[in-house]
Design a protein around this motif. Structure first.
Motif, PDB file in Angstrom:
ATOM      1  N   UNK A 171       0.836  -1.194   0.000  1.00  0.00           N
ATOM      2  CA  UNK A 171       0.000   0.000   0.000  1.00  0.00           C
ATOM      3  C   UNK A 171       0.875   1.250   0.000  1.00  0.00           C
ATOM      4  N   UNK A 172       1.951   1.215   0.752  1.00  0.00           N
ATOM      5  CA  UNK A 172       2.811   2.398   0.842  1.00  0.00           C
ATOM      6  C   UNK A 172       3.446   2.770  -0.495  1.00  0.00           C
ATOM      7  N   UNK A 207       1.882   2.747  -3.319  1.00  0.00           N
ATOM      8  CA  UNK A 207       0.888   3.321  -4.226  1.00  0.00           C
ATOM      9  C   UNK A 207       1.158   4.809  -4.416  1.00  0.00           C
ATOM     10  N   UNK A 208       1.475   5.458  -3.320  1.00  0.00           N
ATOM     11  CA  UNK A 208       1.643   6.911  -3.310  1.00  0.00           C
ATOM     12  C   UNK A 208       2.610   7.439  -4.368  1.00  0.00           C
ATOM     13  N   UNK A 261       1.368   5.572  -8.701  1.00  0.00           N
ATOM     14  CA  UNK A 261       0.982   6.829  -9.324  1.00  0.00           C
ATOM     15  C   UNK A 261       1.857   7.111 -10.545  1.00  0.00           C
ATOM     16  N   UNK A 294       0.704   4.906 -13.381  1.00  0.00           N
ATOM     17  CA  UNK A 294      -0.540   5.445 -13.917  1.00  0.00           C
ATOM     18  C   UNK A 294      -0.258   6.669 -14.782  1.00  0.00           C
ATOM     19  N   UNK A 343      -5.470   0.248  11.529  1.00  0.00           N
ATOM     20  CA  UNK A 343      -4.843   1.256  10.673  1.00  0.00           C
ATOM     21  C   UNK A 343      -4.502   0.686   9.300  1.00  0.00           C
ATOM     22  N   UNK A 352      -7.575   0.194   7.298  1.00  0.00           N
ATOM     23  CA  UNK A 352      -8.228   1.404   6.811  1.00  0.00           C
ATOM     24  C   UNK A 352      -7.468   2.030   5.654  1.00  0.00           C
ATOM     25  N   UNK A 353      -6.136   1.989   5.713  1.00  0.00           N
ATOM     26  CA  UNK A 353      -5.354   2.527   4.597  1.00  0.00           C
ATOM     27  C   UNK A 353      -5.551   1.692   3.335  1.00  0.00           C
ATOM     28  N   UNK A 398      -9.063   2.317   1.915  1.00  0.00           N
ATOM     29  CA  UNK A 398      -9.119   3.618   1.246  1.00  0.00           C
ATOM     30  C   UNK A 398      -8.452   3.554  -0.121  1.00  0.00           C
ATOM     31  N   UNK A 399      -7.314   2.864  -0.180  1.00  0.00           N
ATOM     32  CA  UNK A 399      -6.622   2.746  -1.460  1.00  0.00           C
ATOM     33  C   UNK A 399      -7.472   1.961  -2.465  1.00  0.00           C
ATOM     34  N   UNK A 404     -10.268   4.080  -3.739  1.00  0.00           N
ATOM     35  CA  UNK A 404      -9.719   5.041  -4.681  1.00  0.00           C
ATOM     36  C   UNK A 404      -9.442   4.393  -6.043  1.00  0.00           C
ATOM     37  N   UNK A 435     -12.559   3.989  -7.967  1.00  0.00           N
ATOM     38  CA  UNK A 435     -12.963   5.302  -8.474  1.00  0.00           C
ATOM     39  C   UNK A 435     -12.144   5.670  -9.723  1.00  0.00           C
ATOM     40  N   UNK A 436     -10.847   5.436  -9.648  1.00  0.00           N
ATOM     41  CA  UNK A 436      -9.951   5.635 -10.779  1.00  0.00           C
ATOM     42  C   UNK A 436     -10.438   4.897 -12.004  1.00  0.00           C
TER      43      UNK A 436
END
Lengths: 175, 175
Positions: A94-95, A97-98, A102, A105, A152, A155-156, A159-160, A163, A166-167
């Motif tokens: 997950x970390x 992705x940021x 990106x 993408x 935690x 939840x992260x 959320x990813x 997202x 949605x993308x």
DNA sequence: AGAATCATGTAAGGGGTTACATGATTCG
DNA sequence: CGAATCATGTAACCCCTTACATGATTCT
């Protein structure tokens, strides 16, 4: 560690748009990718040296009268192959992705690679699996701190995932 | 960069529970903090050397008959001060919540510092401000990729905020 | 007997950051 | 006229990772 890899691959991605010299690569990053990525000039030169040593880019000097010679870099077949392998695979954590996801993408869109939806789908699969593992571990916890910790992570990850969905929707809509 | 700082501060935190030697510090990390933090033995020794050089810990040799001497480290007043400053301040970025904030939370509980709620509240304030900034920037965006990027930042921040509120609730309940 | 634990580190290698070095041109 | 842009890098420094070195004890 994954930073090294993604920095190198991102430079390869820029070279996919055509041969460029170091200074150009740097301004590309600082104008088009500055929202999610920083790269100093000296790092650019260091990365290019390494990439050339590894045979994924090659350079050609272009003489200019009133300026230092430009060293123009272009992708070798191996470089192109490496880039395409990188961009079609999801990130593991997950970390990552940021920045790294990106960046993938970004290039998928910039280069019109038409792999958007598969990349996003693959990434969704990876994170969904992560989430499943986390949820399983969560059930076996007694300690309060660990509960908070896993909540935690969950939840992260959730959320990813939301997202990413949605993308996918917003990109499908474009085509 | 914030990694260096948090690794050092976390060691100070362990020493808050009493003097310890390198080997002990390492096993503390690998049994109690292993869910969110990794630290190799050699890093422990390197960090301790640096901490001692900076005057935040001091060491005393303890001779043993059949083993190498233990070098027992304890906090200096400056070290204690530094730790307390660290633990009472929120982290600046969402990405630092995963390790650094979690470490703070861990020590607040481990050392019964009774500052839990203020730390969590401060962190909520910081992230809420971040979110406000993100939402403002989001409105001025025309590019589709940037929209997606900001929506990612917003979603990670929101998730962290919700989690923090949940944390706060579950901790208040304990007392 | 072999593996794990206790206990200390050093050395080599790779990576990133910041500062330094050079120097012409062009914009305000 | 000074700042920014163009264009290349090197050097020093710090940090982390991995491998290596040593050697007794205790558990299986």
């Amino acid at each position: 560690m994954s930073f090294k890899v993604s920095a190198e691959n991102a430079l390869l991605g820029i070279l996919m748009t055509g041969p460029k010299h170091g200074y150009e690569l740097h301004s590309y990053v600082s104008t088009k990718m500055n929202q999610f990525w920083d790269l100093s000039m000296s790092q650019v030169y260091a990365l290019l040296k390494r990439l050339e040593k590894n045979g994924v880019v090659e350079s050609q000097e272009e003489w200019q009268e009133r300026r230092p010679a430009k060293k123009i870099f272009s992708l070798t077949p191996r470089g192109k192959e490496r880039f395409l392998g990188w961009i079609s695979s999801p990130v593991e954590h997950v970390r990552d992705v940021r920045i790294e996801f990106l960046a993938k993408l970004f290039f998928v869109r910039e280069l019109h690679l038409k792999e958007e939806l598969t990349l996003i789908d693959k990434q969704i699969d990876v994170l969904q699996e992560k989430l499943r593992v986390i949820e399983n571990l969560k059930e076996k916890i007694t300690d309060e701190f660990q509960r908070v910790l896993y909540s935690f992570k969950a939840s992260q990850t959730t959320a990813a995932l939301d997202w990413l969905k949605e993308c996918k929707a917003s990109f499908s809509y474009e085509y």
